[in-house]
Write an enzyme that holds these catalytic residues in place. Structure first.
Site, mmCIF file in Angstrom:
data_model
loop_
_atom_site.group_PDB
_atom_site.id
_atom_site.type_symbol
_atom_site.label_atom_id
_atom_site.label_comp_id
_atom_site.label_asym_id
_atom_site.label_seq_id
_atom_site.Cartn_x
_atom_site.Cartn_y
_atom_site.Cartn_z
ATOM 1 N N GLN A 44 -3.520 -9.677 -6.511
ATOM 2 C CA GLN A 44 -4.513 -9.862 -7.561
ATOM 3 C C GLN A 44 -4.029 -10.741 -8.706
ATOM 4 O O GLN A 44 -4.847 -11.262 -9.466
ATOM 5 C CB GLN A 44 -4.949 -8.501 -8.103
ATOM 6 C CG GLN A 44 -5.715 -7.674 -7.082
ATOM 7 C CD GLN A 44 -6.133 -6.321 -7.624
ATOM 8 O OE1 GLN A 44 -5.417 -5.342 -7.438
ATOM 9 N NE2 GLN A 44 -7.262 -6.260 -8.299
ATOM 10 N N HIS A 52 0.144 -2.685 -1.597
ATOM 11 C CA HIS A 52 -1.048 -2.547 -2.433
ATOM 12 C C HIS A 52 -2.192 -3.346 -1.800
ATOM 13 O O HIS A 52 -2.496 -4.459 -2.211
ATOM 14 C CB HIS A 52 -0.768 -3.023 -3.853
ATOM 15 C CG HIS A 52 -1.799 -2.572 -4.852
ATOM 16 N ND1 HIS A 52 -1.471 -1.929 -6.029
ATOM 17 C CD2 HIS A 52 -3.153 -2.644 -4.844
ATOM 18 C CE1 HIS A 52 -2.580 -1.648 -6.696
ATOM 19 N NE2 HIS A 52 -3.616 -2.082 -5.995
ATOM 20 N N GLU A 80 -2.878 4.569 -12.228
ATOM 21 C CA GLU A 80 -3.985 3.685 -12.617
ATOM 22 C C GLU A 80 -5.052 4.505 -13.325
ATOM 23 O O GLU A 80 -5.404 5.609 -12.883
ATOM 24 C CB GLU A 80 -4.633 2.986 -11.414
ATOM 25 C CG GLU A 80 -3.795 1.917 -10.762
ATOM 26 C CD GLU A 80 -4.535 1.215 -9.616
ATOM 27 O OE1 GLU A 80 -5.792 1.214 -9.607
ATOM 28 O OE2 GLU A 80 -3.851 0.682 -8.724
#
Length: 424
Positions: A19, A113, A340
């Site tokens: 990301q 991830h 998170e």
């Protein structure tokens, strides 16, 4: 009234390699983003160029007053071809770890991830019986090279994510509120079919045999994911015995109104309780939460029409975090890391309010003796939100992608002030 957090509490923010880093060309996501007719809003490209600018980004994190950084090492960079490890890639992540340590920032490293090497998908992906050994081999390599620099490792991010994705898509297909969260118009059947045919061609497989981590999971596939975690844990224990090991789970605050209790109980079992045997030998659990899910007599209820929502279509409900921590602690006697928590919004005052309310819930849990050891906000940077591209802003830091200039938001300094004083 000032709320004090324990000395040694980990305060930080999280990112994921695909990301933020850019040019992750050997990953499955890179291939799928760049296909003609892709359902992705846009390709990741150079993302926010964190692969090059990591020192600047970690420096900003430290300057806010945060003491921890959760980031991921990209399997597709480390092992771009099966059994062939890239020394330059491992040297890069060594530099990231050393940058953290030089700035008194504790690194919390995720080894997977969401994105995977393309070769893994061609070899059966996350439904293959061979994946646990392949994943353990990769983890062992990383920890042999870098383990002495890694105090905490998270083997797999949101190991249960496929359950939630399937529910979101099902809700959207039924006319619900799921499209914003996955970025796929699942009612456009012809486009979906054409796209997945192209995905199959790109991997050299029938479309139904392309098993990425984000895809639909069979029960066997879920078992493959959790066995991958346990095999990796075994390998890491031998190589890096001082590293504390866990994984993270995506968990809604599951609630019910009268008549919905059975649905809620089933959801907790499906999304969390069934995995407890895989977690028994872990050192901690990473808890990831963004909102709540309320069940009624007929199943999951839509977000109320008068509720405040985020860019993802989630109900704005920061109290969910404390409730999830309480539920998890009743069933798992482990330290809990908030790995998170955050919101996608272009109104940073709402992010600040979200942080404060979420942390009040965390503090109340700690005051009641629940061993929460850290809070990692999602995310450090506005970044590439998978199928949704760069349209959703989760970050403490905005990024001008034309220039890659970093622009810290007030929320970054706000969280940093809390961290610096260990108080809210």
């Amino acid at each position: 009234m000032t709320l004090r957090f324990p000395d040694g509490f980990y305060w930080g923010a999280s990112t994921a390699a695909h990301q933020v880093e850019g040019n992750n060309v050997h990953s499955d996501f890179w291939l799928m983003e760049n296909l003609e007719g892709s359902i992705y809003r846009e390709p990741s490209g150079i993302a926010v160029d964190h692969y090059r600018l990591f020192k600047e980004d970690i420096g900003l994190l430290a300057s806010f007053g945060l003491n921890s950084y959760r980031f991921s090492i990209e399997w597709a960079r480390i092992e771009p071809e099966e059994g062939k490890f890239d020394q330059a890639a491992i040297d890069h992540y060594r530099e990231v770890l050393l940058a953290c340590l030089s700035m008194n920032v504790t690194p919390i490293v995720t080894l997977h991830h969401f994105s995977s090497p393309q070769w893994l998908i061609r070899a059966g992906g996350w439904e293959s019986e061979d994946t646990p050994e392949r994943f353990a081999r990769y983890c062992a390599y990383v920890m042999r090279e870098l383990g002495e620099l890694i105090p905490y490792v998270c083997t797999i991010n949101e190991a249960n994510i496929s359950i939630g994705i399937a529910k979101i898509i099902k809700r959207h297909q039924a006319g619900g509120d799921g499209q914003a969260q996955v970025g796929i118009n699942t009612t456009d059947k012809s486009r979906m079919v054409a796209y997945f045919m192209e995905v199959g061609k790109a991997f050299g497989l029938p479309p139904q045999e392309v098993h990425s981590f984000h895809g639909a999971r069979t029960e066997k596939g879920l078992e493959v994911i959790f066995r991958s975690h346990t095999r990796a844990r075994e390998a890491i224990r031998v190589i890096s015995p001082n590293t504390r090991i866990g994984l993270s789970l995506s968990l809604y605050d599951i609630q019910s109104i009268p008549g919905g209790e059975e649905h809620a109980s089933h959801a907790w079992n499906e999304e969390f309780l069934q995995f407890l045997p895989y977690l028994e030998a872990d050192d901690y659990l990473g808890v990831q939460n963004y909102t709540r899910m309320v069940y009624g007599p007929d199943g999951a209820l839509p977000v109320p029409k008068d509720a405040e929502t985020t860019q993802m279509g989630n109900e704005y409900y920061p109290e969910a975090l404390g409730a999830v921590v309480r539920f998890v602690s009743k069933h798992l006697a482990k330290p809990l890391f908030i790995t998170e928590n955050g919101i996608a919004t272009d109104d940073d005052t709402r992010r600040i309010e979200f942080i404060d309310r979420a942390l009040r819930g965390v503090h109340a849990c700690i005051a009641d003796g629940i061993p929460v050891i850290g809070y990692m906000h999602w995310s450090l940077l506005d970044n590439f939100e998978w199928q949704l591209g760069f349209s959703k802003t989760f970050g403490l830091i905005a990024v001008d992608r034309a220039t890659q200039e970093r622009k810290p938001k007030p929320s970054a300094y706000h969280l940093g002030r809390i961290a610096s004083s260990d108080s809210l």
